[in-house]
Scaffold this motif. Structure first.
Motif, PDB file in Angstrom:
ATOM      1  N   LEU A  57     -24.024  31.286  12.179  1.00  0.00           N
ATOM      2  CA  LEU A  57     -23.718  29.859  12.094  1.00  0.00           C
ATOM      3  C   LEU A  57     -24.723  29.035  12.879  1.00  0.00           C
ATOM      4  O   LEU A  57     -25.104  27.931  12.449  1.00  0.00           O
ATOM      5  CB  LEU A  57     -22.306  29.581  12.606  1.00  0.00           C
ATOM      6  N   LEU A  58     -25.181  29.534  14.021  1.00  0.00           N
ATOM      7  CA  LEU A  58     -26.185  28.800  14.796  1.00  0.00           C
ATOM      8  C   LEU A  58     -27.430  28.538  13.956  1.00  0.00           C
ATOM      9  O   LEU A  58     -27.992  27.432  13.975  1.00  0.00           O
ATOM     10  CB  LEU A  58     -26.560  29.579  16.055  1.00  0.00           C
ATOM     11  N   HIS A  59     -27.875  29.541  13.221  1.00  0.00           N
ATOM     12  CA  HIS A  59     -29.071  29.368  12.386  1.00  0.00           C
ATOM     13  C   HIS A  59     -28.810  28.387  11.251  1.00  0.00           C
ATOM     14  O   HIS A  59     -29.701  27.591  10.892  1.00  0.00           O
ATOM     15  CB  HIS A  59     -29.528  30.721  11.854  1.00  0.00           C
ATOM     16  N   GLU A  60     -27.614  28.416  10.668  1.00  0.00           N
ATOM     17  CA  GLU A  60     -27.274  27.467   9.606  1.00  0.00           C
ATOM     18  C   GLU A  60     -27.268  26.036  10.152  1.00  0.00           C
ATOM     19  O   GLU A  60     -27.764  25.101   9.507  1.00  0.00           O
ATOM     20  CB  GLU A  60     -25.904  27.812   9.015  1.00  0.00           C
ATOM     21  N   LEU A  61     -26.700  25.853  11.311  1.00  0.00           N
ATOM     22  CA  LEU A  61     -26.656  24.524  11.927  1.00  0.00           C
ATOM     23  C   LEU A  61     -28.061  24.017  12.242  1.00  0.00           C
ATOM     24  O   LEU A  61     -28.384  22.848  11.995  1.00  0.00           O
ATOM     25  CB  LEU A  61     -25.820  24.572  13.202  1.00  0.00           C
ATOM     26  N   ALA A  62     -28.890  24.896  12.788  1.00  0.00           N
ATOM     27  CA  ALA A  62     -30.258  24.495  13.131  1.00  0.00           C
ATOM     28  C   ALA A  62     -31.046  24.119  11.888  1.00  0.00           C
ATOM     29  O   ALA A  62     -31.810  23.141  11.881  1.00  0.00           O
ATOM     30  CB  ALA A  62     -30.950  25.623  13.883  1.00  0.00           C
ATOM     31  N   ALA A  63     -30.851  24.889  10.814  1.00  0.00           N
ATOM     32  CA  ALA A  63     -31.552  24.581   9.564  1.00  0.00           C
ATOM     33  C   ALA A  63     -31.139  23.225   9.017  1.00  0.00           C
ATOM     34  O   ALA A  63     -31.914  22.557   8.319  1.00  0.00           O
ATOM     35  CB  ALA A  63     -31.273  25.672   8.529  1.00  0.00           C
ATOM     36  N   VAL A 273      -8.442  22.878   5.906  1.00  0.00           N
ATOM     37  CA  VAL A 273      -9.136  23.763   4.973  1.00  0.00           C
ATOM     38  C   VAL A 273      -8.427  25.115   5.004  1.00  0.00           C
ATOM     39  O   VAL A 273      -8.264  25.706   6.078  1.00  0.00           O
ATOM     40  CB  VAL A 273     -10.620  23.946   5.339  1.00  0.00           C
ATOM     41  N   ARG A 274      -8.009  25.588   3.854  1.00  0.00           N
ATOM     42  CA  ARG A 274      -7.350  26.895   3.740  1.00  0.00           C
ATOM     43  C   ARG A 274      -8.263  27.821   2.962  1.00  0.00           C
ATOM     44  O   ARG A 274      -8.541  27.585   1.791  1.00  0.00           O
ATOM     45  CB  ARG A 274      -6.010  26.748   3.034  1.00  0.00           C
ATOM     46  N   MET A 275      -8.754  28.857   3.622  1.00  0.00           N
ATOM     47  CA  MET A 275      -9.674  29.796   2.990  1.00  0.00           C
ATOM     48  C   MET A 275      -8.868  30.925   2.342  1.00  0.00           C
ATOM     49  O   MET A 275      -8.285  31.767   3.032  1.00  0.00           O
ATOM     50  CB  MET A 275     -10.674  30.331   4.012  1.00  0.00           C
ATOM     51  N   ALA A 276      -8.821  30.926   1.034  1.00  0.00           N
ATOM     52  CA  ALA A 276      -8.015  31.893   0.281  1.00  0.00           C
ATOM     53  C   ALA A 276      -8.561  33.309   0.457  1.00  0.00           C
ATOM     54  O   ALA A 276      -9.784  33.534   0.425  1.00  0.00           O
ATOM     55  CB  ALA A 276      -8.006  31.519  -1.194  1.00  0.00           C
ATOM     56  N   GLY A 277      -7.654  34.249   0.668  1.00  0.00           N
ATOM     57  CA  GLY A 277      -8.034  35.647   0.749  1.00  0.00           C
ATOM     58  C   GLY A 277      -8.713  36.058   2.032  1.00  0.00           C
ATOM     59  O   GLY A 277      -9.198  37.190   2.151  1.00  0.00           O
ATOM     60  N   ILE A 278      -8.747  35.148   3.010  1.00  0.00           N
ATOM     61  CA  ILE A 278      -9.488  35.381   4.254  1.00  0.00           C
ATOM     62  C   ILE A 278      -8.509  35.486   5.413  1.00  0.00           C
ATOM     63  O   ILE A 278      -7.452  34.855   5.426  1.00  0.00           O
ATOM     64  CB  ILE A 278     -10.500  34.242   4.496  1.00  0.00           C
ATOM     65  N   GLY A 279      -8.872  36.280   6.416  1.00  0.00           N
ATOM     66  CA  GLY A 279      -8.039  36.451   7.589  1.00  0.00           C
ATOM     67  C   GLY A 279      -8.494  35.638   8.779  1.00  0.00           C
ATOM     68  O   GLY A 279      -9.065  34.552   8.639  1.00  0.00           O
ATOM     69  N   ALA A 286     -16.422  35.639   5.825  1.00  0.00           N
ATOM     70  CA  ALA A 286     -17.048  34.808   4.796  1.00  0.00           C
ATOM     71  C   ALA A 286     -17.969  33.795   5.479  1.00  0.00           C
ATOM     72  O   ALA A 286     -17.707  32.587   5.473  1.00  0.00           O
ATOM     73  CB  ALA A 286     -15.985  34.098   3.970  1.00  0.00           C
ATOM     74  N   PRO A 287     -19.054  34.280   6.103  1.00  0.00           N
ATOM     75  CA  PRO A 287     -19.897  33.385   6.905  1.00  0.00           C
ATOM     76  C   PRO A 287     -20.511  32.229   6.124  1.00  0.00           C
ATOM     77  O   PRO A 287     -20.614  31.120   6.651  1.00  0.00           O
ATOM     78  CB  PRO A 287     -20.969  34.320   7.474  1.00  0.00           C
ATOM     79  N   ASP A 288     -20.904  32.471   4.878  1.00  0.00           N
ATOM     80  CA  ASP A 288     -21.525  31.397   4.099  1.00  0.00           C
ATOM     81  C   ASP A 288     -20.516  30.305   3.765  1.00  0.00           C
ATOM     82  O   ASP A 288     -20.809  29.110   3.890  1.00  0.00           O
ATOM     83  CB  ASP A 288     -22.138  31.958   2.813  1.00  0.00           C
ATOM     84  N   ALA A 289     -19.328  30.713   3.329  1.00  0.00           N
ATOM     85  CA  ALA A 289     -18.296  29.730   2.994  1.00  0.00           C
ATOM     86  C   ALA A 289     -17.849  28.976   4.242  1.00  0.00           C
ATOM     87  O   ALA A 289     -17.644  27.757   4.200  1.00  0.00           O
ATOM     88  CB  ALA A 289     -17.102  30.424   2.340  1.00  0.00           C
ATOM     89  N   VAL A 294     -18.087  23.839   7.588  1.00  0.00           N
ATOM     90  CA  VAL A 294     -18.477  23.202   8.852  1.00  0.00           C
ATOM     91  C   VAL A 294     -19.549  22.145   8.601  1.00  0.00           C
ATOM     92  O   VAL A 294     -19.437  20.996   9.066  1.00  0.00           O
ATOM     93  CB  VAL A 294     -18.990  24.255   9.857  1.00  0.00           C
ATOM     94  N   LEU A 295     -20.593  22.510   7.886  1.00  0.00           N
ATOM     95  CA  LEU A 295     -21.707  21.594   7.666  1.00  0.00           C
ATOM     96  C   LEU A 295     -21.291  20.362   6.874  1.00  0.00           C
ATOM     97  O   LEU A 295     -21.733  19.242   7.176  1.00  0.00           O
ATOM     98  CB  LEU A 295     -22.844  22.314   6.973  1.00  0.00           C
TER      99      LEU A 295
END
Length: 301
Positions: A57-63, A273-279, A286-289, A294-295
């Motif tokens: 996530l840090l890299h996604e935020l920086a990008a 936000v409710r992420m279906a099928g995720i714990g 599901a890092p990309d989702a 977040v973004l």
């Protein structure tokens, strides 16, 4: 120690600062644009994680142009263990505010998961003027969670009661190469199998003397909170900054139902936000989702 290092930021070598009376370690990825005034995003981990779990996530935020910082919260290696053993919610919130001040931001975005979410709520409650907006993951508003737990949620939170015991948790968690702790985490995210990128730093943290007691200190500080005036004045009141609250449909730690009837606890905007099928560990499952949610929220604020 200094807050500078010769290592390139992309290597995610921990750096060190002094904040709120402790030496904190943190990971940082500067904005891809190199902008000196890039918005600060603090990313806060929970239990039994470390800041390393948020590296993607840090890299996604920086990008996306943010200054992305993930501290190792108090007591988690290599951050200092507080001598006074203070893990109360007001102190955790003050940690976050002190970090914002250190990094030179008038206000910051905060993203928190699990105990990191609790810290996020606490910081926003104590000083909403220092917080742009928050994203909390896997924890509903503290008033909803602490004062109105269902029987099912109390059953799911059985480990919290076990952690109040003085000796058993420290002994049990260390047995069989932390097998009990790993199985607990897996029960929170039934569809997730932790890999070495998660397990190695997690086990290394708890193998250090005093680190397990420090992590349990967060839980052991909960009962005293109900007798502190600050909790009722600030921490349990409606959140006064825009908030995105992400939950996992199959979370075995904080149940999906524990997030219901919460909108009135957010006075400045509430985006569930409710992420279906995720714990529980949605940032790892599901890092990309997760990063997309977040973004998109941060971009709107």
């Amino acid at each position: 120690m200094s807050d500078t290092t010769d290592e390139a930021p992309a290597t995610l070598t921990p750096r060190y600062i002094q904040a709120n009376g402790l030496e904190f370690a943190y990971l940082e990825v500067p904005p891809a644009s190199g902008a000196a005034e890039a918005p600060l995003v603090l990313v806060l981990h929970g239990f039994p994680d470390t800041a390393w779990s948020f590296a993607p996530l840090l890299h996604e935020l920086a990008a996306a142009g943010y200054r992305a910082v993930a501290p190792f919260t108090r007591g988690y290696a290599p951050t200092e263990i507080p001598e006074d053993g203070d893990y109360s919610l007001p102190t955790l919130g003050q940690d976050v505010l002190a970090l914002i001040e250190h990094f030179g931001a008038d206000r910051a975005f905060i993203v928190g998961h699990d105990w990191g979410a609790v810290m996020t709520y606490a910081a926003a409650a104590l000083r909403p003027d220092r917080v742009r907006a928050i994203v909390t993951a896997a924890v509903p508003h503290l008033r909803r969670f602490l004062l109105r737990p269902s029987r099912a949620q109390l059953a799911a939170s059985h480990y919290v009661f076990k952690f109040q015991l003085p000796v058993w948790p420290e002994r049990r968690i260390r047995e069989d190469d932390f097998a009990w702790l790993v199985n607990l985490a897996r029960s929170w995210s039934p569809g997730w199998i932790p890999d070495d990128d998660y397990l190695v730093p997690m086990k290394a943290n708890y193998a250090e003397p005093g680190r397990l007691k420090a992590a349990l200190g967060y839980y052991r500080a909960i009962p005293a909170m109900f007798f502190k005036k600050v909790a009722w004045q600030f921490l349990l009141q409606p959140t006064q900054v825009p908030a995105c609250v992400i939950r996992g449909e199959h979370d075995g730690c904080i149940l999906d139902s524990s997030f219901s009837d919460s909108e009135h606890l957010f006075s400045a905007g509430y985006e569930p936000v409710r992420m279906a099928g995720i714990g529980h560990f949605m940032n790892l499952e599901a890092p990309d989702a997760f990063a997309k949610h977040v973004l998109e929220f941060l971009a709107r604020h």
